[in-house]
Design an enzyme around this catalytic site. Structure first.
Site, mmCIF file in Angstrom:
data_model
loop_
_atom_site.group_PDB
_atom_site.id
_atom_site.type_symbol
_atom_site.label_atom_id
_atom_site.label_comp_id
_atom_site.label_asym_id
_atom_site.label_seq_id
_atom_site.Cartn_x
_atom_site.Cartn_y
_atom_site.Cartn_z
ATOM 1 N N LYS A 1 18.846 55.653 41.225
ATOM 2 C CA LYS A 1 18.483 57.054 41.415
ATOM 3 C C LYS A 1 17.134 57.209 42.107
ATOM 4 O O LYS A 1 16.945 58.130 42.909
ATOM 5 C CB LYS A 1 18.488 57.784 40.067
ATOM 6 N N TYR B 1 20.392 52.059 36.605
ATOM 7 C CA TYR B 1 20.536 53.484 36.932
ATOM 8 C C TYR B 1 19.227 54.052 37.484
ATOM 9 O O TYR B 1 19.224 54.794 38.472
ATOM 10 C CB TYR B 1 20.968 54.229 35.678
#
Length: 304
Positions: free
Chosen positions: A159, A155
């Site tokens: 991001k 993640y």
């Protein structure tokens, strides 16, 4: 209505933050293409907008493949005649520590968040440039991508990569009048609902009560609706001069995140050898940078 006549695609907008974004864009006058992998969820999201007097249609498909990106753009054009705004919100989580993270855990998150953002923005930008539309690209980042977070290798990478792409797209799309920005939301979601630290805030939100000021002000932690206004603003003509930025929002707080910059610089005649670094690294660069989110202690009355 500030977005009257505009058409938006919002990925991952069946529920949660994505739904709040879609509803706010519709409230400001935009027609919206909803996207979700579940038909019932997508249909309910469309109904929430049309029942309120807005216009919306749904595309039920997973974000990541080029085919989905092209379908989203084509649906906007077929249903509403054009595409002006893209919000890339779709995402999944596969949290675990590095040594337990499987290839599938990594690839799934990268495929939806990072590749999905790339394919959707490529399709939207291609359409906007071909039709001379000064469009708006709004990509959803995360504090994890800015600071790192334990158990979120996949993640965090996705991001952080999204913000890197946004900075590049701001340069590449400037001549066409298309802006590209990243929004870093901090809000009550299904993920934060499981974190004990946020229990008092989530509990208040679920009861329809105002979150304690500690969360809204000190932490900048709020509801999905607290984020949605920024999405609509960045989609509007009022934000035509804003591009390449990472903007944080949550609760009562608005933030502009810095781009990575050198915080210390030192020079040594002849360069930095191994021995020179052993002897002088700390003195040359000073304090090291922190990693991860840092939260202050909860006030006693908010502890659960």
């Amino acid at each position: 209505m500030s977005l009257h006549g505009k058409v938006a695609v919002v990925t991952g907008s069946g529920r949660g933050l994505g739904l709040a974004y879609a509803q706010e864009l519709a409230r400001q006058g935009a027609s919206v293409v909803i996207n979700d992998v579940d038909a019932a969820t997508a249909d309910a999201a469309v109904k929430s907008i049309t029942d309120a007097g807005g216009s919306a249609v749904a595309v039920v498909a997973p974000v990541g493949p080029t085919e989905t990106a092209e379908q989203l753009v084509q649906t906007a054009v077929d249903a509403f005649g054009r595409l002006d705004i893209l919000v890339t919100n779709a995402g999944v989580l596969r949290d675990t520590v590095l040594w337990k993270m499987s290839d599938d855990d990594f690839d799934t998150v990268i495929g939806v968040h990072l590749r999905g953002t790339f394919t959707c923005v490529r399709a939207a930008a291609t359409y906007m440039r071909a039709n001379e539309i000064a469009g708006r690209i709004i990509c959803i980042g995360s504090p994890t991508g800015q600071r790192g977070n334990f158990g979120q290798t996949n993640y965090a990478a996705a991001k952080a990569g999204i913000v890197g792409m946004v900075r590049t797209w701001a340069l590449e799309l400037k001549k066409a009048g298309i802006t590209a920005n990243a929004v870093i939301p901090v809000a009550a979601t299904a993920m934060t609902a499981t974190v004990p630290y946020f229990a008092a805030a989530v509990e208040a939100d679920e009861k329809g009560e105002a979150m304690p000021a500690f969360f809204r002000h000190d932490l900048g932690f709020g509801t999905s609706d607290d984020v949605a206004g920024l999405i609509a603003f960045l989609a509007s003509d009022a934000a035509a001069g804003i591009s390449g930025q990472a903007i944080g929002i949550g609760g009562d707080r608005l933030q502009l995140w810095s781009h990575p910059e050198a915080v210390a610089t030192a020079y040594r005649d002849g360069g930095w050898t191994y021995d020179a670094l052993v002897d002088g690294f700390t003195g040359a660069v000073g304090d090291l940078q922190s990693v991860g989110e840092r939260f202050p202690p909860l006030p006693e009355d908010l502890q659960r």
